[in-house]
Scaffold this active site. Structure first.
Site, PDB file in Angstrom:
ATOM      1  N   HIS A  38      45.431 -10.934 -21.330  1.00  0.00           N
ATOM      2  CA  HIS A  38      45.102  -9.525 -21.606  1.00  0.00           C
ATOM      3  C   HIS A  38      46.192  -8.562 -21.117  1.00  0.00           C
ATOM      4  O   HIS A  38      46.825  -8.820 -20.101  1.00  0.00           O
ATOM      5  CB  HIS A  38      43.769  -9.175 -20.937  1.00  0.00           C
ATOM      6  CG  HIS A  38      42.719 -10.203 -21.197  1.00  0.00           C
ATOM      7  ND1 HIS A  38      42.273 -10.489 -22.469  1.00  0.00           N
ATOM      8  CD2 HIS A  38      42.068 -11.056 -20.371  1.00  0.00           C
ATOM      9  CE1 HIS A  38      41.384 -11.452 -22.410  1.00  0.00           C
ATOM     10  NE2 HIS A  38      41.240 -11.824 -21.153  1.00  0.00           N
ATOM     11  N   TYR A  81      44.538 -10.262 -26.678  1.00  0.00           N
ATOM     12  CA  TYR A  81      43.315  -9.530 -27.039  1.00  0.00           C
ATOM     13  C   TYR A  81      42.777  -8.817 -25.794  1.00  0.00           C
ATOM     14  O   TYR A  81      43.153  -9.169 -24.679  1.00  0.00           O
ATOM     15  CB  TYR A  81      42.263 -10.445 -27.686  1.00  0.00           C
ATOM     16  CG  TYR A  81      41.802 -11.628 -26.864  1.00  0.00           C
ATOM     17  CD1 TYR A  81      40.587 -11.620 -26.211  1.00  0.00           C
ATOM     18  CD2 TYR A  81      42.597 -12.769 -26.757  1.00  0.00           C
ATOM     19  CE1 TYR A  81      40.163 -12.705 -25.468  1.00  0.00           C
ATOM     20  CE2 TYR A  81      42.178 -13.867 -26.021  1.00  0.00           C
ATOM     21  CZ  TYR A  81      40.953 -13.822 -25.370  1.00  0.00           C
ATOM     22  OH  TYR A  81      40.548 -14.905 -24.630  1.00  0.00           O
TER      23      TYR A  81
END
Ligand code: C5P
Length: 317
Positions: free
Chosen positions: A293, A245
């Protein structure tokens, strides 16, 4: 037909024809200008507004959903199902989630007033990440020059004023990265699990039973909560589902693109070892790199926006 000009007699027909030609060509010129070069007048008061950018940017930004949660903008079940896997915690069911939000909205009434572009005003924003590349940059005055200065997580100013400035109008946080804000700074709360809402409520309700002078995490009236649908949009549309994410920093960058008319980015970029080290500490966890990430993807996207002159990106030293 003639008229007299000094001593000479001048025929009026050539003059009439020239005037007609000029008039017709002017008409044609303005028509072609309208058809082929017509641009909407700028909506904002900046020299160049974000929305004056190229069609790629306008397309991608027009897909953005409402960025903040409110009683009017409760997440759908689909949004919840995507969001609940982010940090895979227990206690993540829709009923509890909805009940928690209901209770939260009894504690605060988030009204995120991001306004609209206006021709007489330029909403200029600086988004300040925590990269070590800020050290020695002397960006402080440049950052403070913006109307809105968004800082992130444990990003601080005390002791680093020359490089990062002194002004903070908005601060992005989640419980694990929180610091107490002063009464005038907006809290941009980025929740990653249901527990984060419970944490926020617990903090805001401290001292409600009579204990005086309890300092809350932020001014209750200045709390804006990022909508799960917006996180999903950034993950899917901006980052092509890469990484688990988006980072808080990249979410803040895309958020600024809907909140502001002009955006300047500071403090983004990994160190030479590929890690997200910070300007305010010696980075120890070298294995962390950019965590869950897609750091490289995020960086490339920021560079792309800079190359397209949509934003300005200061890369530090
Ligand atoms: O590390 P932290 O999450 O507190 O930093 C805030 C944001 O700044 C990150 O989410 C990331 O987007 C960005 N950052 C970066 N390069 C670094 C450190 C942070 O791009 N070296």
């Amino acid at each position: 037909m003639y008229f007299k000009w000094g001593r000479s007699r001048v025929s009026i027909f050539p003059l009439l024809s020239i005037t007609a030609i000029v008039l017709v060509s002017n008409l044609l010129w303005s028509f072609s200008g309208y058809t082929f070069c017509h641009r909407e007048p700028s909506l904002c008061g900046c020299q160049k507004c974000l929305r004056d950018s190229d069609p790629w940017f306008n397309d991608i930004i027009s897909e953005a959903p409402e960025p903040f949660l409110s009683q009017k903008h409760i997440p759908s079940e689909k949004d919840f199902l995507w969001w609940k896997n982010l940090q895979g915690a227990r206690l993540q069911n829709l009923t509890l989630y909805n009940k928690t939000l209901e209770r939260l909205f009894q504690t605060i009434t988030p009204i995120a007033d991001i306004g609209e572009p206006r021709p007489d005003h330029c909403r200029s924003c600086a988004v300040v990440g925590n990269s070590g590349n800020l050290r020695g940059s002397h960006y402080g005055p440049l950052i403070d020059f913006h109307d809105t200065v968004i800082r992130i997580n444990r990003g601080r100013t005390k002791g680093y004023e020359t490089d990062v400035g002194t002004k903070t109008t908005h601060h992005v946080m989640y419980p694990e990265s929180s610091t107490r804000l002063d009464n005038t700074t907006h809290l941009l709360f980025f929740p990653f699990k249901t527990h984060d809402f419970l944490w926020l409520m617990k903090d805001l309700n401290r001292g409600e039973n009579g204990a005086p002078n309890v300092k809350k995490i932020a001014n209750k009236d200045l709390i804006w909560i990022l909508h799960p649908a917006f996180m999903k949009y950034v993950h899917q549309v901006w980052l092509g589902k890469k990484g688990a994410y988006p980072s808080t920093g990249f979410l803040a960058v895309v958020l600024s693109l809907v909140m502001c008319d002009e955006v300047t980015i500071f403090g983004f970029g990994a160190d030479s070892g590929g890690s997200w080290s910070h300007y305010f500490e010696i980075f120890k966890n070298k294995k962390f790199k950019t965590g869950a990430h897609p750091g490289e993807e995020e960086y490339k996207m920021i560079e792309k926006l800079h190359k397209k002159k949509t934003i300005v990106f200061f890369k530090g030293w």
